[in-house]
Design a protein around this motif. Structure first.
Motif, short mmCIF file in Angstrom:
data_model
loop_
_atom_site.label_atom_id
_atom_site.label_comp_id
_atom_site.label_asym_id
_atom_site.label_seq_id
_atom_site.Cartn_x
_atom_site.Cartn_y
_atom_site.Cartn_z
N ARG A 85 -6.36 5.00 5.06
CA ARG A 85 -6.92 3.70 5.38
C ARG A 85 -6.07 2.65 4.68
NH1 ARG A 85 -13.23 2.40 4.21
NH2 ARG A 85 -13.32 0.53 5.50
N ASN A 86 -5.75 1.59 5.37
CA ASN A 86 -4.92 0.54 4.81
C ASN A 86 -5.74 -0.28 3.81
OD1 ASN A 86 -3.21 -1.59 4.25
ND2 ASN A 86 -2.95 -2.23 6.38
N PRO A 87 -5.37 -0.27 2.52
CA PRO A 87 -6.13 -1.04 1.54
C PRO A 87 -6.05 -2.56 1.80
CG PRO A 87 -4.19 -0.07 0.52
CD PRO A 87 -4.26 0.45 1.92
N GLY A 88 -5.03 -2.98 2.56
CA GLY A 88 -4.88 -4.40 2.88
C GLY A 88 -5.43 -4.77 4.26
N ARG A 89 -6.21 -3.85 4.87
CA ARG A 89 -6.70 -4.09 6.22
C ARG A 89 -7.50 -5.39 6.30
NH1 ARG A 89 -9.31 -0.70 3.62
NH2 ARG A 89 -11.55 -0.68 3.41
N GLY A 90 -7.24 -6.12 7.36
CA GLY A 90 -7.95 -7.36 7.59
C GLY A 90 -7.49 -8.53 6.74
N ALA A 91 -6.57 -8.29 5.81
CA ALA A 91 -6.13 -9.35 4.90
C ALA A 91 -5.28 -10.39 5.61
CB ALA A 91 -5.36 -8.75 3.72
N THR A 92 -4.61 -9.97 6.66
CA THR A 92 -3.77 -10.90 7.43
C THR A 92 -4.04 -10.69 8.91
OG1 THR A 92 -1.89 -9.40 7.72
CG2 THR A 92 -1.94 -10.70 5.69
N ASP A 101 -1.66 -10.30 11.06
CA ASP A 101 -0.55 -9.58 11.66
C ASP A 101 -0.67 -8.08 11.35
OD1 ASP A 101 0.22 -9.44 9.01
OD2 ASP A 101 2.01 -10.65 9.24
N PHE A 102 0.37 -7.34 11.69
CA PHE A 102 0.32 -5.88 11.57
C PHE A 102 0.08 -5.38 10.15
CE2 PHE A 102 4.83 -6.76 10.93
CZ PHE A 102 5.19 -5.89 9.93
N ILE A 103 0.41 -6.15 9.15
CA ILE A 103 0.21 -5.71 7.76
C ILE A 103 -1.28 -5.53 7.45
CG2 ILE A 103 0.52 -6.39 5.33
CD1 ILE A 103 3.16 -7.69 6.22
N GLY A 104 -2.15 -6.18 8.22
CA GLY A 104 -3.59 -6.04 8.02
C GLY A 104 -4.26 -5.05 8.95
N TRP A 105 -3.47 -4.28 9.72
CA TRP A 105 -4.06 -3.29 10.63
C TRP A 105 -4.78 -2.19 9.84
CZ3 TRP A 105 0.36 -2.58 14.76
CH2 TRP A 105 0.41 -3.73 15.56
N PRO A 106 -5.75 -1.51 10.46
CA PRO A 106 -6.66 -0.61 9.74
C PRO A 106 -6.07 0.63 9.07
CG PRO A 106 -7.54 -1.14 11.91
CD PRO A 106 -6.15 -1.68 11.85
N ALA A 107 -5.03 1.24 9.66
CA ALA A 107 -4.53 2.51 9.11
C ALA A 107 -3.04 2.41 8.84
CB ALA A 107 -4.80 3.65 10.09
N ILE A 108 -2.59 3.26 7.90
CA ILE A 108 -1.16 3.38 7.63
C ILE A 108 -0.77 4.86 7.65
CG2 ILE A 108 -0.85 1.24 6.34
CD1 ILE A 108 -1.07 2.82 3.77
N VAL A 109 0.46 5.09 8.05
CA VAL A 109 1.06 6.42 8.00
C VAL A 109 2.27 6.29 7.10
CG1 VAL A 109 2.20 8.24 9.31
CG2 VAL A 109 0.29 6.98 10.34
N GLU A 110 2.24 7.02 6.00
CA GLU A 110 3.37 7.00 5.07
C GLU A 110 4.20 8.25 5.29
OE1 GLU A 110 2.12 4.91 1.12
OE2 GLU A 110 0.46 6.17 1.81
N VAL A 111 5.50 8.05 5.46
CA VAL A 111 6.42 9.15 5.69
C VAL A 111 7.41 9.16 4.53
CG1 VAL A 111 8.14 10.15 7.25
CG2 VAL A 111 6.19 8.86 8.20
N GLU A 112 7.39 10.25 3.78
CA GLU A 112 8.28 10.39 2.62
C GLU A 112 9.16 11.62 2.82
OE1 GLU A 112 8.20 10.35 -2.22
OE2 GLU A 112 6.32 10.20 -1.14
N ALA A 113 10.46 11.39 2.82
CA ALA A 113 11.41 12.47 3.06
C ALA A 113 11.30 13.55 1.99
CB ALA A 113 12.83 11.92 3.09
N GLU A 114 11.45 14.79 2.43
CA GLU A 114 11.53 15.91 1.50
C GLU A 114 12.90 15.90 0.84
OE1 GLU A 114 9.29 17.72 0.39
OE2 GLU A 114 7.87 18.33 1.92
#
Length: 117
Positions: free
Chosen positions: A48-55, A57-70
């Motif tokens: 869940r995006n901790p910044g959801r609804g704050a803006t 634009d897309f930075i305030g969208w509800p969910a985030i997917v974090e991709v971290e390279a192995e």
């Protein structure tokens, strides 16, 4: 892995977290635990995006997917994975925008190009 080899990307989704988890489960396969997928090239974590609804634009969208390279993953493999995730989300009608050092290598510049049209 030193910092210059570290590849990280955050994808903002205009969707709820549970929908994103279900969608990525179908796309990526079995997850380790709720919202976390371990793949050869990266760890993919949906939350869940901790910044959801704050803006508005897309930075305030509800969910985030974090991709971290192995460690040791080829940059091209990680960029390919993020491209695959973005393309599948867009094809399913789920707005998504990636924020990362390599967004210019992704389709539609990580999705920001889709918002500009």
């Amino acid at each position: 892995m030193d910092d210059e080899d570290h590849e990280y990307c955050k994808v903002f989704l205009q969707a709820k977290e549970d929908l994103a988890v279900d969608f990525l489960t179908g796309l990526l396969g079995v997850r380790d635990r709720l919202g976390v997928f371990s793949l050869p090239e990266a760890i993919v974590d949906v939350s869940r995006n901790p910044g959801r609804g704050a803006t508005g634009d897309f930075i305030g969208w509800p969910a985030i997917v974090e991709v971290e390279a192995e460690e040791g993953a080829e940059r091209a493999s990680v960029v390919g994975l993020v491209s695959r995730i973005l393309s599948a989300l867009w094809e399913a009608g789920i707005p998504a925008v990636a924020a990362c050092d390599y967004e210019d290598e992704l389709p539609w510049r990580g999705g920001i190009g889709r918002l500009e049209t």
